[in-house]
Design an enzyme around this catalytic site. Structure first.
Site, PDB file in Angstrom:
ATOM      1  N   ARG A 190      24.414   5.707  -2.102  1.00 47.27           N
ATOM      2  CA  ARG A 190      23.294   5.919  -3.016  1.00 47.27           C
ATOM      3  C   ARG A 190      22.005   5.358  -2.429  1.00 47.27           C
ATOM      4  O   ARG A 190      22.022   4.400  -1.652  1.00 47.27           O
ATOM      5  CB  ARG A 190      23.561   5.243  -4.361  1.00 47.27           C
ATOM      6  CG  ARG A 190      24.769   5.747  -5.130  1.00 47.27           C
ATOM      7  CD  ARG A 190      24.902   5.007  -6.436  1.00 47.27           C
ATOM      8  NE  ARG A 190      26.044   5.452  -7.234  1.00 47.27           N
ATOM      9  CZ  ARG A 190      27.259   4.890  -7.195  1.00 47.27           C
ATOM     10  NH1 ARG A 190      27.479   3.850  -6.399  1.00 47.27           N
ATOM     11  NH2 ARG A 190      28.234   5.349  -7.956  1.00 47.27           N
TER      12      ARG A 190
ATOM     13  N   HIS B  14      32.741   5.753  -7.455  1.00 42.57           N
ATOM     14  CA  HIS B  14      32.860   6.152  -8.849  1.00 42.57           C
ATOM     15  C   HIS B  14      33.931   5.321  -9.542  1.00 42.57           C
ATOM     16  O   HIS B  14      35.023   5.143  -9.009  1.00 42.57           O
ATOM     17  CB  HIS B  14      33.232   7.633  -8.971  1.00 42.57           C
ATOM     18  CG  HIS B  14      32.103   8.556  -8.645  1.00 42.57           C
ATOM     19  ND1 HIS B  14      32.289   9.878  -8.285  1.00 42.57           N
ATOM     20  CD2 HIS B  14      30.752   8.358  -8.627  1.00 42.57           C
ATOM     21  CE1 HIS B  14      31.122  10.449  -8.068  1.00 42.57           C
ATOM     22  NE2 HIS B  14      30.181   9.553  -8.262  1.00 42.57           N
TER      23      HIS B  14
ATOM     24  N   HIS C  78      19.999  12.182  -2.570  1.00 45.45           N
ATOM     25  CA  HIS C  78      21.276  12.485  -3.224  1.00 45.45           C
ATOM     26  C   HIS C  78      21.902  13.773  -2.693  1.00 45.45           C
ATOM     27  O   HIS C  78      23.116  13.974  -2.835  1.00 45.45           O
ATOM     28  CB  HIS C  78      21.070  12.589  -4.736  1.00 45.45           C
ATOM     29  CG  HIS C  78      22.138  11.911  -5.530  1.00 45.45           C
ATOM     30  ND1 HIS C  78      22.291  10.543  -5.555  1.00 45.45           N
ATOM     31  CD2 HIS C  78      23.129  12.397  -6.311  1.00 45.45           C
ATOM     32  CE1 HIS C  78      23.310  10.228  -6.330  1.00 45.45           C
ATOM     33  NE2 HIS C  78      23.839  11.338  -6.800  1.00 45.45           N
TER      34      HIS C  78
ATOM     35  N   ARG D  52      24.641  12.950  -0.386  1.00 42.41           N
ATOM     36  CA  ARG D  52      25.824  12.472  -1.104  1.00 42.41           C
ATOM     37  C   ARG D  52      26.659  13.667  -1.585  1.00 42.41           C
ATOM     38  O   ARG D  52      27.885  13.683  -1.416  1.00 42.41           O
ATOM     39  CB  ARG D  52      25.364  11.608  -2.286  1.00 42.41           C
ATOM     40  CG  ARG D  52      26.462  10.954  -3.102  1.00 42.41           C
ATOM     41  CD  ARG D  52      25.807  10.001  -4.101  1.00 42.41           C
ATOM     42  NE  ARG D  52      26.722   9.462  -5.086  1.00 42.41           N
ATOM     43  CZ  ARG D  52      27.466   8.375  -4.910  1.00 42.41           C
ATOM     44  NH1 ARG D  52      27.409   7.718  -3.756  1.00 42.41           N
ATOM     45  NH2 ARG D  52      28.260   7.932  -5.864  1.00 42.41           N
TER      46      ARG D  52
ATOM     47  N   TYR E 217      32.945  17.810  -7.900  1.00 39.63           N
ATOM     48  CA  TYR E 217      32.917  18.413  -6.570  1.00 39.63           C
ATOM     49  C   TYR E 217      34.043  19.422  -6.384  1.00 39.63           C
ATOM     50  O   TYR E 217      33.981  20.249  -5.475  1.00 39.63           O
ATOM     51  CB  TYR E 217      32.968  17.313  -5.507  1.00 39.63           C
ATOM     52  CG  TYR E 217      31.734  16.446  -5.568  1.00 39.63           C
ATOM     53  CD1 TYR E 217      30.502  16.933  -5.170  1.00 39.63           C
ATOM     54  CD2 TYR E 217      31.794  15.152  -6.075  1.00 39.63           C
ATOM     55  CE1 TYR E 217      29.360  16.163  -5.261  1.00 39.63           C
ATOM     56  CE2 TYR E 217      30.659  14.362  -6.164  1.00 39.63           C
ATOM     57  CZ  TYR E 217      29.443  14.875  -5.762  1.00 39.63           C
ATOM     58  OH  TYR E 217      28.306  14.093  -5.866  1.00 39.63           O
TER      59      TYR E 217
ATOM     60  N   LYS F  24      26.060  -0.031  -7.506  1.00 42.92           N
ATOM     61  CA  LYS F  24      25.964   0.337  -8.913  1.00 42.92           C
ATOM     62  C   LYS F  24      27.107  -0.302  -9.697  1.00 42.92           C
ATOM     63  O   LYS F  24      28.257  -0.285  -9.255  1.00 42.92           O
ATOM     64  CB  LYS F  24      26.012   1.859  -9.062  1.00 42.92           C
ATOM     65  CG  LYS F  24      25.734   2.341 -10.476  1.00 42.92           C
ATOM     66  CD  LYS F  24      25.664   3.849 -10.535  1.00 42.92           C
ATOM     67  CE  LYS F  24      25.343   4.328 -11.946  1.00 42.92           C
ATOM     68  NZ  LYS F  24      25.260   5.808 -12.022  1.00 42.92           N
TER      69      LYS F  24
END
Length: 356
Positions: free
Chosen positions: A182, A304, A278, A281, A313, A207
Site C-alpha cells: 500500500r 488482508h 493502487h 497492487r 481478484y 494498515k
C-alpha cells in the site's frame, strides 16, 4: 520531486481540529468538547493516528453542520437530526456538480455511529440516536483498471535512468508491482526495511497496526539496491532521515501525496488516465492469481484480514474462466470444427480479389 501541498479540502489533521473550536467549546457537554474527549479516549487505547484523523475529520464536519443550525450539545442530537444530515450528504454537490458517492456518504456517517455509541456507553447522553441509523448500501464494484504485464512494463520503461529521480522512481514502481504494498506502507519504509540476503521486506505497523513480512522479487531488489546504495547517498541532505524513498530535496522521505505525484506522471504518459499507486497492487494480485497462486497466499501478500477482501481478484482474473469457456461451450466446439472450412473460404475469397 518535493512533497505536494495538501488540497484545500483535504482531511483535517487532529492538530487542526484542536485549533478550530466550534460553539461553546469550553462547555464539557458541547459536541466539540465531547469529540476531543473521544479522541483522547481512543488514543489511550492505541488506535492508529490514520483512523483517528479520518474519523475525527468527519465528526468535526458534522459539528460544523449542526452548529449552523443552532445545535451545540450532544443531548440535542436526535435520530431525525442525523437523518437530516444524511439527506444533506445525499443532496450535496461538489464543485464539479457531481454528488458524493455512496461510499463517501457512508464514510462520513460511520464515524458518527461509533462516536454516539461511545457517548451512550460513557453515559454522556441518555440514548444513542445513531443506533438504528440505516447507512447507504454500498455497490460491489470491481477495480476499474487492471494493468496487463505489457502495460506495467511500458510504465516502468518510462523512467529516465540517467537521473537520480528516474532511478528512485524505477525502484519504487518495481517494488509496488513486486509486493502489492500500500502507498501508506511505502511511506513508512526505512533503509533497513528490505533484507537483500533473505529477499524479504518488513512492513512495520501497516494498515490495522499490523507488522508483516513479505517476499520481494529479485528484479525489484536489484533496483532497490541501485537506488539505496548508489543513488540515495548523493541525494540525501538530512543524515537523520532514514526513509527508504526520499523527496528529491533530500530532506525528508516521500509522503503519501509525494508518492502519488511520483507515480502518476508515468501512468498518464503511458495512456492510463485514472489510478495511481493502487493500480500496481491490483496488477500484482490479478497476475499472480492468473498464474496459479492460491488465494490465501495473495491474501498474505496484500495484508488482508479476511479472504473476502481478496476474493474480488477472482472476479477480475478471467484467464482460467476463458480457458474453461473455450474448451466446454458448445459454440466454441463448433468453431473448432468449422475452422478448416472458414480458412478455405477465406483463401478462396482472397484469390478472387482484384490485384493491385
Amino acid at each position: 520531486m518535493a512533497n505536494r501541498k495538501p488540497r484545500a479540502d483535504a482531511l483535517l489533521t487532529l492538530e487542526e481540529v484542536y485549533r478550530k473550536p466550534v460553539g461553546p467549546a469550553s462547555n464539557p457537554k458541547s459536541l466539540y468538547a465531547l469529540l476531543l474527549r473521544f479522541v483522547a479516549w481512543r488514543r489511550e487505547r492505541n488506535w492508529s493516528e490514520t483512523t483517528l484523523k479520518t474519523q475525527t475529520h468527519h465528526d468535526y464536519r458534522f459539528i460544523l453542520w449542526a452548529a449552523e443550525r443552532g445545535l451545540h450539545y450532544g443531548a440535542e442530537i436526535t435520530r431525525p437530526i442525523l437523518e437530516r444530515y444524511q439527506r444533506h450528504l445525499y443532496q450535496y454537490r461538489k464543485a464539479n456538480g457531481e454528488p458524493l458517492s455512496t461510499r463517501t456518504q457512508r464514510t462520513a456517517l460511520e464515524p458518527l455511529r461509533v462516536w454516539f455509541s461511545w457517548m451512550a456507553k460513557q453515559n454522556l447522553i441518555l440514548a444513542n440516536p445513531a443506533a438504528d441509523l440505516e447507512l447507504p448500501r454500498l455497490e460491489k464494484r470491481l477495480p476499474r483498471t487492471i494493468l496487463s504485464v505489457e502495460q506495467v512494463e511500458t510504465v516502468l520503461g518510462l523512467c529516465d535512468l540517467n537521473t537520480p529521480m528516474g532511478i528512485r522512481d524505477r525502484a519504487l514502481l518495481e517494488l509496488l508491482w513486486s509486493t502489492g504494498i500500500r502507498r501508506g506502507e511505502v511511506e513508512k519504509l526505512e533503509i533497513y526495511s528490505p533484507d537483500f540476503s533473505r529477499r524479504i521486506l518488513t512492513i512495520v505497523q501497516g494498515k490495522g497496526k499490523q507488522d508483516r513480512v513479505i517476499p520481494v522479487g529479485s528484479r525489484a531488489l536489484q533496483w532497490l539496491g541501485r537506488w539505496l546504495y548508489q543513488v540515495r547517498p548523493g541525494v540525501l541532505v538530512n543524515p537523520e532521515c532514514k526513509a527508504l524513498f526520499l523527496a528529491m530535496d533530500g530532506v525528508e522521505g516521500l509522503t503519501t501525496s509525494g508518492l502519488t505525484m511520483a507515480v502518476v506522471p508515468y501512468l498518464r504518459a503511458s495512456g492510463i488516465e485514472k489510478g495511481s499507486c493502487h493500480l500496481f497492487r491490483h496488477a500484482m494480485a490479478t497476475q499472480m492469481l492468473e498464474n496459479g497462486a492460491d488465494l490465501r497466499w495473495i491474501q498474505a501478500m496484500l495484508g488482508h484480514r479476511s479472504v473476502e477482501s481478496t476474493q474480488i481478484y477472482t472476479q477480475v482474473s478471467i484467464r482460467a474462466l476463458q480457458a474453461v469457456h473455450a474448451s466446454t461451450h458448445p459454440a466454441e466446439q463448433d468453431m473448432e470444427d468449422e475452422s478448416g472450412l472458414l480458412a478455405d473460404l477465406s483463401a478462396s475469397d482472397a484469390s478472387e480479389l482484384p490485384a493491385g
